[in-house]
Write an enzyme that holds these catalytic residues in place. Structure first.
Site, mmCIF file in Angstrom:
data_model
loop_
_atom_site.group_PDB
_atom_site.id
_atom_site.type_symbol
_atom_site.label_atom_id
_atom_site.label_comp_id
_atom_site.label_asym_id
_atom_site.label_seq_id
_atom_site.Cartn_x
_atom_site.Cartn_y
_atom_site.Cartn_z
ATOM 1 N N HIS A 117 40.495 41.017 46.523
ATOM 2 C CA HIS A 117 40.279 40.983 45.074
ATOM 3 C C HIS A 117 40.078 39.527 44.654
ATOM 4 O O HIS A 117 40.838 38.647 45.070
ATOM 5 C CB HIS A 117 41.494 41.584 44.357
ATOM 6 C CG HIS A 117 41.326 41.610 42.877
ATOM 7 N ND1 HIS A 117 40.532 42.543 42.237
ATOM 8 C CD2 HIS A 117 41.807 40.801 41.911
ATOM 9 C CE1 HIS A 117 40.540 42.310 40.939
ATOM 10 N NE2 HIS A 117 41.318 41.257 40.713
ATOM 11 N N ASP A 153 44.917 47.267 42.288
ATOM 12 C CA ASP A 153 45.084 45.828 42.538
ATOM 13 C C ASP A 153 46.552 45.382 42.511
ATOM 14 O O ASP A 153 46.869 44.300 42.008
ATOM 15 C CB ASP A 153 44.273 45.007 41.517
ATOM 16 C CG ASP A 153 42.781 45.275 41.620
ATOM 17 O OD1 ASP A 153 42.307 45.622 42.720
ATOM 18 O OD2 ASP A 153 42.085 45.150 40.598
#
Ligand code: GAR
Length: 197
Positions: A117, A153
């Site tokens: 990410h 995430d």
């Protein structure tokens, strides 16, 4: 041999960094692991061409041809699991795979589903990470490799890289600086996982 399956949606530069590290550092001999396939949810993903050029099998599973998220994820799971070898379920790497995965999918791959990410998690989960970091006045930005859990995430962090945010940065210039670091930390994090097992 343990198979690794990489999922992409776009350019595939992280995928390529992983493929090159696997060749350069001979993951097959060192860790009895190989990248067996690259699967994209988009036929137009540039990474498919790069993967084929490296001699890696590619597949396309177009999410728009499925009636629901669950149906797509079930089909994707079946394709990934076809790469299992005796005693070794595949390790699954998300590399710019721009799909939210169902909890059923994520739980099926618990502990062997990895994502990169483009932010220093837990800051800036979600999209537009670089513009949000610039707008917040951050002096540093970066990328995170983490295990995937059902909350988007938010899984355990495996590796991070930090870069400066420079005066005059746009989202694009910052993204390019972060991306060069992504290419270093993703293969390293995968090696760490392969060594642990
Ligand atoms: C990378 O910057 C990756 O961190 C990001 O997409 C880019 C893919 O580039 N991933 C996400 O935003 C996931 N939410 P690549 O296709 O060249 O590897």
């Amino acid at each position: 041999m343990k198979n690794i399956v990489i999922l992409i949606s776009g350019g595939g530069s992280n995928m390529l960094a992983i493929l090159k590290a696997a060749q350069r550092d001979n993951w097959a001999a060192q860790y009895q692991a190989q990248v067996a396939a690259v699967i994209s949810n988009k036929a137009s993903a540039g990474g498919l061409v790069l993967a084929r050029a490296q001699g890696v099998a590619t597949e396309v599973l177009d999410h728009t041809s499925f009636a629901s998220r669950e149906a797509f994820d079930a089909a994707l799971m079946a394709r990934i699991d076809s790469y299992a070898t005796p005693g070794h379920p595949p390790l699954v790497l998300l590399a710019g795979f721009m799909r939210i995965l169902t909890p059923g999918f994520v739980n099926h791959y618990a502990g062997r589903l990895v994502n990169i990410h483009p932010s220093l998690l837990p800051a800036f989960a979600g999209l537009n990470t670089h513009q949000r970091a610039i707008d917040a006045g951050c002096q540093v930005a970066g990328a995170t490799v983490h295990l995937v859990t059902p909350e988007l995430d938010h899984g355990p962090i495996l590796a991070q890289a930090v870069v400066p945010v420079l005066p005059g940065d746009s989202a694009d210039t910052l993204a390019a600086r972060v991306l060069t670091q992504e290419h270093l930390i993703y293969p390293r994090a995968v090696v760490k996982l392969l060594q642990d097992k």
